[in-house]
Structure formats: structure tokens, C-alpha cells
Design an enzyme around this catalytic site. Structure first.
Site, PDB file in Angstrom:
ATOM      1  N   VAL A 167       0.834  -1.203   0.000  1.00  0.00           N
ATOM      2  CA  VAL A 167       0.000   0.000   0.000  1.00  0.00           C
ATOM      3  C   VAL A 167       0.869   1.253   0.000  1.00  0.00           C
ATOM      4  O   VAL A 167       0.597   2.225  -0.716  1.00  0.00           O
ATOM      5  CB  VAL A 167      -0.965  -0.003   1.198  1.00  0.00           C
ATOM      6  CG1 VAL A 167      -1.754   1.306   1.258  1.00  0.00           C
ATOM      7  CG2 VAL A 167      -1.927  -1.184   1.108  1.00  0.00           C
ATOM      8  N   PRO A 218      11.283   0.406   8.473  1.00  0.00           N
ATOM      9  CA  PRO A 218      12.478  -0.442   8.501  1.00  0.00           C
ATOM     10  C   PRO A 218      12.549  -1.333   7.267  1.00  0.00           C
ATOM     11  O   PRO A 218      11.531  -1.656   6.656  1.00  0.00           O
ATOM     12  CB  PRO A 218      12.280  -1.276   9.768  1.00  0.00           C
ATOM     13  CG  PRO A 218      10.794  -1.342   9.946  1.00  0.00           C
ATOM     14  CD  PRO A 218      10.265  -0.028   9.447  1.00  0.00           C
ATOM     15  N   ALA A 219      13.761  -1.707   6.880  1.00  0.00           N
ATOM     16  CA  ALA A 219      13.947  -2.679   5.807  1.00  0.00           C
ATOM     17  C   ALA A 219      13.491  -4.057   6.309  1.00  0.00           C
ATOM     18  O   ALA A 219      13.472  -4.307   7.530  1.00  0.00           O
ATOM     19  CB  ALA A 219      15.406  -2.710   5.388  1.00  0.00           C
ATOM     20  N   ASP A 255      -6.938   2.229   4.831  1.00  0.00           N
ATOM     21  CA  ASP A 255      -7.961   1.234   5.145  1.00  0.00           C
ATOM     22  C   ASP A 255      -8.776   1.554   6.390  1.00  0.00           C
ATOM     23  O   ASP A 255      -9.502   0.700   6.895  1.00  0.00           O
ATOM     24  CB  ASP A 255      -7.328  -0.151   5.284  1.00  0.00           C
ATOM     25  CG  ASP A 255      -8.302  -1.268   4.932  1.00  0.00           C
ATOM     26  OD1 ASP A 255      -9.179  -1.024   4.071  1.00  0.00           O
ATOM     27  OD2 ASP A 255      -8.217  -2.365   5.516  1.00  0.00           O
TER      28      ASP A 255
END
Length: 331
Positions: free
Chosen positions: A64, A84-85, A154
Site C-alpha cells: 500500500v 524499517p527494511a 484502510d
């Protein structure tokens, strides 16, 4: 029934939202209260925001968030991305791509809400696309306190604005909004609209933009009587040409003819009015003389060139007519 001019007390089914007439602003043709459609509360105000170089905060790094990032990059905004990765592959691609990397500041960490050193008040818009509902609500509360508009993915009640289903073809952009009720339905409607658009819609919009720009150079200014006449004339020209033929406005000679022969008298010229000034024959894109002027790169205002081309055009017209007559007699 939905879409009719029924009163505001009508119902549109289980949603409890009353049906409304097709939404459009008042026109000068409306002369009395019976002409005015009822006001049906609850709609969103659909706007086209200019975000070039504006600071936007995007919290999240999944699918999203990647969709949000796509539209923000196309609007030329500068995005601070906190997540964060690992990121969604398309987000990582935009960060690594030299053509878009300068628009993104990536902070490789979770967002800390109220305790975070990055404050929402430093941004024009804030968007969250994370699975943590409590953190999303905290971000929403922070934005409301600082009067910064926020979108919480959402969760419609926590959104000050919606994205909706969008399509873009060159300068044309269309947004389909369902007020947060049915994003998939909005996408399906968008696809129907896309199929219905003329194939040359991009060229048509570009053409009318060029004509409007040329007109404003001839009749500069904002508002007042001249501004109203300019708007009315442009509306009349667009209505007479229609979307399918407005791409011809990209031809400078067509625009010049429409403006020279139409605007001073506030006359509306359509495609059928672009007749050859020499022999009355219609030529696509303008008069035969205009076409020859363009090909030969000559100045039609020159008296010598004008006289020479006039005789040449007449000769061509005579030759075409004679050839057509001989062809018919031989057959």
C-alpha cells in the site's frame, strides 16, 4: 433513483445516503430555485493538489505504501519515508533509481509516534500504511492536533482525504472516489471510463491547452467582462469541435485561423468553417494556402508571396477539377 433529480429525501438503498442529481456547479442558464439541484451532504471535495517540492510524510514500506509513493512521485513531491527494511521491491527500486531517489528521504527504522523526532507539523500531508492500528490512530491524533491533513490506509474515519482509483493519460487525470466504501468498485468504474475515452484524448487535451494559451496571450487578464467572454468563447469552440477533433488544435495554423477569424467578433468556428480562402475547398488541418505556406516556409503576409501562391493555388485547383472531369468522361 440514483442520478435523477429526485429530492434530497430520497434514499439510495441500505447505505442511507440520499440520491443526488449529477453534481455540477451553477450555470447562467439557471434562472430560478426550481433549476437548482438539491444539496446532498456527505460528499468529498475532489481537488487536484499541486505538490511539487512539498514535504510529505509516508509511514510504511509495504504494498500500500508503494502505491502511495507512486502517486506522490508523479506529483513531484518530496517524500520522507519512515519504515524499517526490507521494503516492498518497488519502493526500494524508487530509492535506488537516480531519476526518483532525490525525491525520497528514507529513514530505515520504525516510526515512534508522539516520541519520534520527526514531527508531523513539518509536513503538508501525512500518510500511514502500516498494520499497527494503535500507532496509526496515534499518528491521526497528532495530525488533528497540528491541523495537518492525514490519510490512514484502510480506516476511512481516520482519513481527511482518500486516494480513490486514478488514471492518467498525459495531462488528463481522472479520480474515481467511492468515499472509502468500495475501492475495488472504484477501480472497476475507472476501467470502464478508460475504455470509453477516445484514443486521441491526450492529443485533444494538449490541443485545447495550446488554443487556450494562445487566446490568453491575445486577451490577457483575470476576471471581469473580458474573462467571461474568453471562457464563453472557449466553451463554444470546444463544444463545436468535440473531443475527437480537438487534437487538430495542436496545428498552429489551425489555432491562428480560429483566433484570427473568430475571436475578434466572438465568432465560433468549427471544423467545417476552415475553408480555403482561395477556392472554397475544405482542406484537413486548415486552408490549402495555409498548408502550402507551412511546406514552403514562406511568410503569407508578404504581398509578393501572397500573389504568387494565389495564382499557384488557383492553378492547382483548376488542374484537379480538369483531371476529375476527364476521368469521368473517359469512363
Amino acid at each position: 433513483m440514483p442520478g435523477s433529480s429526485s429530492s434530497s429525501s430520497s434514499s439510495s438503498g441500505s447505505t442511507g445516503i440520499p440520491a443526488a442529481a449529477n453534481a455540477k456547479p451553477p450555470t447562467r442558464e439557471e434562472t430560478g430555485s426550481e433549476d437548482y439541484p438539491p444539496i446532498v451532504q456527505g460528499a468529498s471535495l475532489l481537488l487536484a493538489l499541486r505538490l511539487a517540492n512539498r514535504p510529505i510524510l509516508l509511514i510504511g514500506g509495504g504494498l500500500v505504501a508503494s502505491q502511495r509513493l507512486y502517486f506522490l512521485l508523479e506529483s513531484s513531491a518530496h517524500i520522507t519515508l519512515i519504515s524499517p527494511a526490507p521494503l516492498h521491491p518497488s519502493i526500494q527500486h524508487r530509492i535506488d533509481d537516480p531519476s526518483t531517489s532525490s525525491q525520497i528521504t528514507w529513514l530505515n527504522r520504525p516510526y515512534k509516534g508522539r516520541e519520534d523526532e520527526v514531527k508531523v507539523k513539518g509536513f503538508d500531508l501525512v500518510m500511514t500504511a502500516i498494520d499497527d492500528n494503535d500507532l496509526s490512530k496515534e499518528v491521526c491524533d497528532l495530525c488533528r492536533e497540528e491541523k495537518v491533513m492525514v490519510n490512514v490506509a484502510d480506516i476511512p474515519p481516520q482519513c481527511d482525504f482518500y486516494f480513490g482509483a486514478q488514471l492518467r493519460k498525459g495531462p488528463l487525470q481522472i479520480l474515481i472516489s467511492t468515499g472509502g466504501m468500495g475501492p475495488r468498485a472504484g477501480a472497476m468504474i475507472r476501467d470502464i471510463v478508460l475504455e470509453a475515452l477516445p484514443d486521441n484524448i491526450e492529443e485533444a487535451v494538449e490541443g485545447v491547452g495550446l488554443l487556450r494559451s494562445d487566446l490568453r496571450k491575445r486577451a490577457p487578464g483575470v476576471g471581469g467582462q473580458l474573462g467571461q467572454e474568453r471562457m464563453d468563447w472557449m466553451k463554444g469552440v470546444c463544444d463545436k469541435w468535440g473531443l475527437a477533433k480537438m487534437e487538430r488544435f495542436r496545428d498552429e495554423s489551425v489555432r491562428k485561423t480560429i483566433l484570427d477569424q473568430g475571436w475578434p467578433q466572438r465568432k465560433i468556428l468549427g471544423p467545417d468553417d476552415l475553408l480555403s480562402r482561395d477556392n472554397g475547398n475544405k482542406v484537413a488541418g486548415g486552408s490549402l494556402r495555409t498548408t502550402l505556406d507551412s511546406l514552403l516556409n514562406l511568410d503569407p503576409r508578404s504581398s509578393v508571396v501572397s500573389a504568387g501562391l494565389g495564382g499557384f493555388v488557383s492553378g492547382v485547383a483548376l488542374a484537379v477539377a480538369l483531371g476529375s472531369y476527364l476521368s469521368r468522361t473517359r469512363s
